[in-house]
Design an enzyme around this catalytic site. Structure first.
Site, PDB file in Angstrom:
ATOM      1  CB  SER A 160       1.748  60.974  81.495  1.00 21.05           C
ATOM      2  OG  SER A 160       0.717  60.110  81.931  1.00 21.05           O
ATOM      3  CD  GLU A 176      -3.975  59.149  83.576  1.00 16.51           C
ATOM      4  OE1 GLU A 176      -4.926  59.965  83.564  1.00 16.51           O
ATOM      5  OE2 GLU A 176      -4.126  57.931  83.801  1.00 16.51           O
ATOM      6  CE1 TYR A 198       1.872  62.747  86.583  1.00 15.88           C
ATOM      7  CE2 TYR A 198       0.330  61.560  85.185  1.00 15.88           C
ATOM      8  CZ  TYR A 198       1.623  61.793  85.609  1.00 15.88           C
ATOM      9  OH  TYR A 198       2.661  61.082  85.059  1.00 15.88           O
TER      10      TYR A 198
END
Length: 327
Positions: free
Chosen positions: A127, A129, A151
């Protein structure tokens, strides 16, 4: 006939990927939680139309034994590990389950493949992120990671674990560092779908406001259909390499909001309520990807513009709430 195993098959990406693989002649197997079998209408609505064409296996990503048994039975040629607790805001509320589920699930799948299907090509859904508090923009495969959420941390750990299995055990294991990608199948808890569904409901007279947090956060948004095509292309590549997948264009939450409400002829200012409780404890302000490596080595290009993506989501929600206003 190639066999593909998909964890997270009931999600947005899993459903589009299943359709793509079926079109390409694959035998498609999917892993679902038992609760999905008990509540198919609520849990498997994205793949309901292809259930008669795929093979469903019940397992928990927290149980190595169940994952091991499925990999042993299926002996997949390709495995797409998409299953995760993927809602960033929730990861702050329950960081323990987010990190445990996301990391252990990845470890279990990799270990099972190593033992039972070592020739299987493995894709890990990393990801953007992971980049978090970025030091450079746009971000590419060489940009350092500085995740700002549980996450993001769990995905960075999964990325490193996948790389370790590639280097230590010579598995064809790679990661796709996918930037934000949306569609009408996006879960209702995500800010993009929250915006498009609110625009539709307000237009239909079913709601009077939309509550949001930080409007200035910027993301690189693409369409899930384009991004699952990139996943497949990665596993067809001659060597296992990690790839960033992104449109290269960044838009703010405010941009998304304005575009969605303009699709229904409304001014979002008339309905917006800023809710400080919806701000993240630590925000990622700007994410913008550089997918030049994927363009060069995979021949991948995004095909859906930001404006067309938002329009498709709004129109889908208008149709949905016109049929089922109580939902």
């Amino acid at each position: 006939m190639k066999k593909a195993l998909i964890t997270g098959i009931t999600g947005q990406d899993g459903s589009y990927l299943s359709e793509l693989l079926l079109e390409k002649g694959y035998e498609v197997h999917g892993v679902v939680r038992r609760v999905a079998l008990e509540q198919p209408l609520a849990r498997m609505w994205r793949i309901r139309h292809i259930l008669d064409k795929i093979h469903i296996h019940s397992a928990s990503m927290e149980s190595y034994a169940s994952i091991f048994d499925i990999v042993s039975d299926v002996k997949p040629d390709e495995c797409y590990h998409l299953a995760a607790q993927s809602f960033v805001s929730y990861s702050f509320e329950d960081e323990f389950s987010t990190i445990n589920t996301n990391l252990n699930g990845t470890h279990y799948v990799l270990s099972a493949i190593k033992r039972q299907a070592p020739k299987c090509r493995f894709y890990f859904a990393a990801s953007s992120e992971m980049f978090g508090n970025v030091k450079e923009s746009p971000q590419n495969e060489s940009t350092p990671f500085h995740p700002r959420s549980p996450y993001g941390i769990s995905k960075m750990a999964g990325f490193e674990l996948t790389r370790n299995y590639r280097e230590a055990y010579a598995l064809f294991a790679l990661s796709g560092i996918l930037f934000n990608h949306e569609s009408p199948r996006r879960g209702a808890e995500f800010v993009t779908r929250k915006i498009t569904s609110a625009a539709a409901r307000i237009k239909l007279g079913l709601d009077k406001e939309i509550r949001l947090g930080n409007l200035e956060a910027r993301r690189d948004w693409g369409h899930s259909k384009d991004y699952v095509r990139a996943m497949w292309l990665m596993l067809q590549h001659q060597e296992p390499e990690d790839f960033v997948i992104a449109t290269g264009k960044s838009h703010s939450v405010r941009d998304f909001l304005e575009t969605a409400f303009s699709c229904v002829g409304l001014d979002y200012h008339d309905y917006l309520v800023i809710d400080k409780d919806l701000y993240r404890p630590s925000e990622v302000n700007v994410l913008q990807g550089d997918a030049s490596k994927a363009r060069r080595k995979l021949g991948w290009e995004p095909t859906v513009s930001f404006e067309d993506l938002v329009k498709e989501m709004v129109e889908s929600d208008l149709k949905w709430y016109s049929r089922s206003p109580a939902r």
